[in-house]
Scaffold this active site. Structure first.
Site, PDB file in Angstrom:
ATOM      1  N   CYS A  76     -50.806 -36.005  43.930  1.00 19.24           N
ATOM      2  CA  CYS A  76     -50.810 -37.188  43.079  1.00 19.24           C
ATOM      3  C   CYS A  76     -50.254 -36.887  41.686  1.00 19.24           C
ATOM      4  O   CYS A  76     -49.042 -36.898  41.491  1.00 19.24           O
ATOM      5  CB  CYS A  76     -52.209 -37.791  43.029  1.00 19.24           C
ATOM      6  SG  CYS A  76     -52.234 -39.522  42.507  1.00 19.24           S
ATOM      7  N   ALA A  77     -51.085 -36.596  40.715  1.00 18.85           N
ATOM      8  CA  ALA A  77     -50.589 -36.265  39.388  1.00 18.85           C
ATOM      9  C   ALA A  77     -49.642 -35.074  39.440  1.00 18.85           C
ATOM     10  O   ALA A  77     -48.642 -35.020  38.719  1.00 18.85           O
ATOM     11  CB  ALA A  77     -51.753 -35.969  38.443  1.00 18.85           C
TER      12      ALA A  77
END
Length: 465
Positions: free
Chosen positions: A343-344
């Site tokens: 994700c990030a």
């Protein structure tokens, strides 16, 4: 057995937004402040609430999610998290009976607070947002008490109560259904924890402010709760009787001897991670070193890198400004060394995020947007990588308001079927596998995939530093 006799209470609510996190954090702080060792837990995939629990308990917050780890792992993970604890406090997710929706209308939500409470044999304390309630609260409570005989509601905390008269009426409603009131918390804007687009602002981002906020919550909640009564209820928990989960046992068949350095991103931009992850990496023979991408460079001798979830869009300019680290990572990727990004981490490894230069591990542009992507995914690995073999199947979780546009062909990390407008399953691909990089939006609980953790550590050993 460890955890078998640990008093346990589950803090639940009729619906999201009722004040579970505030009450749970305050209760943990009150118990810890009285000298008790508290084991904090959160039902579901949430990363943020356990951060506040950890501040209050001075002990890692852990997750219990049947969807991500399988029902059979919930009790062992709970028992492991209860090691040396005097009491366990479990915060629920959403409403008491809310969980993953299935096609069977007779099946309650999978991974719900109710399911986990039943697995643990623990009593439930129901936190009610009383702002809109009066005498009809009795009917609401009656429904929750009688809906599922496997779930035992032991009492109620009345939150956001407006006046003495309001409290009196609500107490009468609770009395009608035979539920004791374990506490009353008055309306107080000071108890609100700052939030943003994905929920509360992580405790790690607020640092000193988070400590002060938890202290204020603890003081106010302690004053409103009957803590001894809640402890007495917790002592009625049936407890679990299985051996505790052990990272050493889990990784025994995957251990390496080379002690490769695995650098794990930390700090304000990358706050999402499960407590079991570094424990499993260590048990597999790695030496785990933390680094903050906002300020640091890669640790000396880094053989592999883990970049988890968080809020890089909130820190994009500062991430871009740390050019030495971006060069370190680009060189690491170019050398084919392993990188696990979720994700990030996917956004950070892209070329650009919201106009700011990122690492450029692959040609892609990330952008924050208004649309929330949220839900469990039953995924299959579509490309061999440093983590998974092609064909490996897992259940993961997506939770983001960003998109990544790959500007050239890629080998995806995952594929799954997602609902389309016709209700049929439309094929979806996610992420990228490129050299030693495995990057995607999907969050996976490491306890469910020890083989993947072992594969990653072996790749790190082979890559060297």
């Amino acid at each position: 057995m460890v955890g078998a006799r640990t008093p346990t209470v589950v803090i639940a609510a009729p619906a999201s937004g009722s004040g579970k996190t505030t009450v749970t954090t305050g209760l943990i702080g009150a118990l810890a402040g009285s000298g008790q060792v508290v084991a904090p837990f959160k039902v579901g995939p949430d990363y943020i609430d356990p951060g506040y629990h950890a501040v209050a308990a001075s002990r890692p917050g852990r997750n219990l999610d049947p969807n991500l780890v399988g029902e059979h792992r919930v009790r062992p993970l709970f028992a492991a998290g209860c090691a040396d604890a005097d009491i366990a406090v479990v915060e629920g997710v959403m409403g008491l009976f809310d969980g993953r929706i299935t096609d069977d209308p007779g099946t309650l939500g999978v991974g719900s607070t109710a399911q986990v409470a039943a697995l643990l044999g623990a009593p439930v304390v129901l936190v009610v947002d009383a702002a809109g309630h009066s005498q009809s609260l009795a009917a609401v409570l009656h429904g929750f008490v009688s809906y599922d005989p496997a779930v035992r509601v032991a009492g109620v905390v009345l939150n956001r109560v407006g006046s003495d008269r309001h409290e009196q009426v609500l107490r009468q409603a609770c009395e009608r259904v035979g539920l004791p009131v374990f506490g009353v918390v008055r309306r107080d804007a000071a108890l609100a924890v700052p939030s943003r687009h994905l929920g509360l602002v992580p405790a790690a981002e607020r640092s000193a402010d988070a400590i002060a906020a938890v202290g204020a919550i603890t003081d106010r909640v302690r004053a409103g709760l009957d803590v001894p009564a809640i402890v007495a209820a917790a002592r009625t928990a049936a407890g679990v009787t299985c051996p505790p989960w052990s990272p050493d046992d889990e990784m025994a068949d995957h251990r390496v001897l080379g002690r490769p350095v695995i650098a794990v991103a930390q700090g304000a931009a990358f706050t999402f991670g499960y407590a079991e992850h570094p424990e499993m990496l260590t048990a597999a023979g790695a030496r785990v070193e933390g680094f903050d991408p906002l300020h640091d460079r890669l640790p000396a001798g880094t053989a592999a890198v883990v970049i988890g979830g968080g809020f890089p869009e909130e820190h994009a300019a500062d991430l871009a400004a740390n050019d030495p680290l971006r060069r370190d990572l680009a060189a690491h990727v170019a050398a084919g060394r392993p990188v696990h990004a979720e994700c990030a981490g996917l956004l950070y490894l892209a070329s650009v995020l919201d106009g700011h230069q990122m690492v450029g591990a692959f040609d892609a542009t990330g952008a924050f947007g208004p649309r929330l992507t949220l839900g469990y995914r039953d995924a299959v690995a579509v490309t061999d990588s440093v983590l998974y073999r092609e064909g490996d199947r897992i259940t993961g979780h997506e939770f983001h308001r960003s998109t990544v546009d790959f500007t050239s062909d890629r080998d995806p990390a995952w594929g799954w079927r997602g609902p389309d407008s016709s209700g049929a399953g439309a094929p979806v691909t996610d992420g990228i596998v490129s050299g030693g990089v495995h990057a995607s939006y999907l969050h996976v609980h490491p306890a469910a995939v020890p083989h993947a953790i072992g594969r990653f550590v072996r790749a790190a050993e082979q890559a060297g530093g």
